[in-house]
Structure formats: C-alpha cells, structure tokens
Motif scaffolding. Structure first.
Motif, PDB file in Angstrom:
ATOM      1  N   ILE A  60      -2.108   0.179   0.426  1.00 35.78           N
ATOM      2  CA  ILE A  60      -1.778   1.487   0.975  1.00 35.78           C
ATOM      3  C   ILE A  60      -0.636   1.304   1.967  1.00 35.78           C
ATOM      4  O   ILE A  60      -0.692   0.437   2.836  1.00 35.78           O
ATOM      5  CB  ILE A  60      -3.000   2.111   1.687  1.00 35.78           C
ATOM      6  N   GLN A  74      -7.506   9.449  10.353  1.00 32.36           N
ATOM      7  CA  GLN A  74      -6.299   9.435   9.524  1.00 32.36           C
ATOM      8  C   GLN A  74      -5.091   8.960  10.322  1.00 32.36           C
ATOM      9  O   GLN A  74      -4.238   8.255   9.792  1.00 32.36           O
ATOM     10  CB  GLN A  74      -6.039  10.828   8.943  1.00 32.36           C
ATOM     11  N   LEU A  77      -5.342   5.258  10.506  1.00 33.42           N
ATOM     12  CA  LEU A  77      -5.031   4.718   9.184  1.00 33.42           C
ATOM     13  C   LEU A  77      -3.524   4.714   8.944  1.00 33.42           C
ATOM     14  O   LEU A  77      -2.974   3.744   8.441  1.00 33.42           O
ATOM     15  CB  LEU A  77      -5.748   5.551   8.119  1.00 33.42           C
ATOM     16  N   THR A  81      -1.104   1.304   8.440  1.00 27.25           N
ATOM     17  CA  THR A  81      -0.454   1.071   7.149  1.00 27.25           C
ATOM     18  C   THR A  81       1.063   1.114   7.226  1.00 27.25           C
ATOM     19  O   THR A  81       1.721   1.371   6.215  1.00 27.25           O
ATOM     20  CB  THR A  81      -0.955   2.083   6.104  1.00 27.25           C
ATOM     21  N   VAL A  87      -7.252  -1.536   0.658  1.00 25.91           N
ATOM     22  CA  VAL A  87      -8.308  -0.594   1.021  1.00 25.91           C
ATOM     23  C   VAL A  87      -9.471  -1.346   1.673  1.00 25.91           C
ATOM     24  O   VAL A  87     -10.085  -0.861   2.627  1.00 25.91           O
ATOM     25  CB  VAL A  87      -8.782   0.202  -0.215  1.00 25.91           C
ATOM     26  N   THR A 102     -11.999   6.017   0.592  1.00 25.54           N
ATOM     27  CA  THR A 102     -11.331   6.637  -0.555  1.00 25.54           C
ATOM     28  C   THR A 102     -11.106   8.129  -0.315  1.00 25.54           C
ATOM     29  O   THR A 102     -10.070   8.670  -0.704  1.00 25.54           O
ATOM     30  CB  THR A 102     -12.127   6.436  -1.859  1.00 25.54           C
ATOM     31  N   ILE A 105      -8.165   8.389   2.224  1.00 19.16           N
ATOM     32  CA  ILE A 105      -6.895   8.017   1.603  1.00 19.16           C
ATOM     33  C   ILE A 105      -6.466   9.061   0.576  1.00 19.16           C
ATOM     34  O   ILE A 105      -5.277   9.374   0.454  1.00 19.16           O
ATOM     35  CB  ILE A 105      -6.990   6.608   0.994  1.00 19.16           C
ATOM     36  N   ALA A 116      -0.091   4.761  -2.569  1.00 22.26           N
ATOM     37  CA  ALA A 116      -0.981   3.722  -3.083  1.00 22.26           C
ATOM     38  C   ALA A 116      -0.225   2.902  -4.110  1.00 22.26           C
ATOM     39  O   ALA A 116       0.424   3.449  -5.001  1.00 22.26           O
ATOM     40  CB  ALA A 116      -2.221   4.345  -3.716  1.00 22.26           C
TER      41      ALA A 116
END
Length: 141
Positions: A60, A74, A77, A81, A87, A102, A105, A116
C-alpha cells in the motif's frame, strides 16, 4: 519412610513485605480493552460492504497527504504509507485485525488516497545467460 519436615517459625521482622495492589484500568477502559472490543472495530471498519481484493503481502502506497476529513486511523495509515508497506505490516503497526485493515484500505482506495500494488515477485528461475557467465568465469580460474 521420610521423616516429617519441621516448619520454621518466623518472627514478625522476618515476614515479607505485603505485595502492592495490582494496577487497575480506569473506568473508561484501557487500550487493551479497546482492542478486544468488537464495537470499536465496527466503528473503524464500518458496515460490511464491497472490499478490495487484498492479500497480506499487498503493498500500500499513499498518493496524497491526509485530508482533514479522514478518520484518525486513516490519517495514521496515510502517514505510514509514504513508503510502500504491506497490509500485514500496517495491521501490526495499527494493532488492528486484517479484516478491519481491508475495510480501511478499501475506503482509501475508493477515495483515491492510496494505491494497492502487487508485491515484487522475483523470477522463479535465474537467467540462463547469467548462470553460463558465472560457470565460464569459474572454469577460467
């Protein structure tokens, strides 16, 4: 037959000090309670809907900085990334199960905030010309 063992009497000065009481979690619940709480996971992952086809090794990568409208999970995350992460790594860093990851994402993919990628797969068999060059080099030694 073994003789009975005598127990030694302890004086008051020899008694071990009492153990301190075990720390108790605050009334609102601690971090461990939140991770086991299925309601928290439902709030993070939302209702069951269409999810992206992700494996544990899917990489990701963030496409943009986190906008102010995203949830805290989020936003973290997206910050993690900036460099590609799988993941499984994201799940471990955020301490969330794969199913919740999941869902998070998938929401970010539909908002086009992350991309992805399939993991980089190395060739199963090495290049024949490389092997021949190594073999010839070893024979010349």
């Amino acid at each position: 037959m073994t003789p009975p063992q005598r127990k030694r009497r302890q004086t008051r000065a020899e008694h071990p000090p009492p153990l301190p009481p075990a720390p108790q979690a605050p009334e609102g619940g601690g971090e461990d309670d939140d991770n086991r709480n299925p309601e928290r996971l439902y709030v993070i992952s939302g209702a069951d809907g269409a999810r992206a086809e992700l494996d544990l090794v899917t990489l990701i990568v963030a496409r943009a900085d986190p906008p102010p409208s995203v949830t805290p999970e989020q936003a973290v995350l997206l910050r993690l990334t900036l460099a590609p992460l799988s993941v499984a790594e994201l799940s471990a860093y955020l301490d969330l199960p794969f199913s919740a990851m999941t869902a998070l994402i998938t929401e970010l993919i539909t908002a086009e905030l992350v991309q992805a990628r399939a993991p980089i797969v190395r060739q199963a068999l090495p290049d024949r010309s490389l092997l021949e060059a190594v073999m010839h080099g070893l024979q010349k030694l």
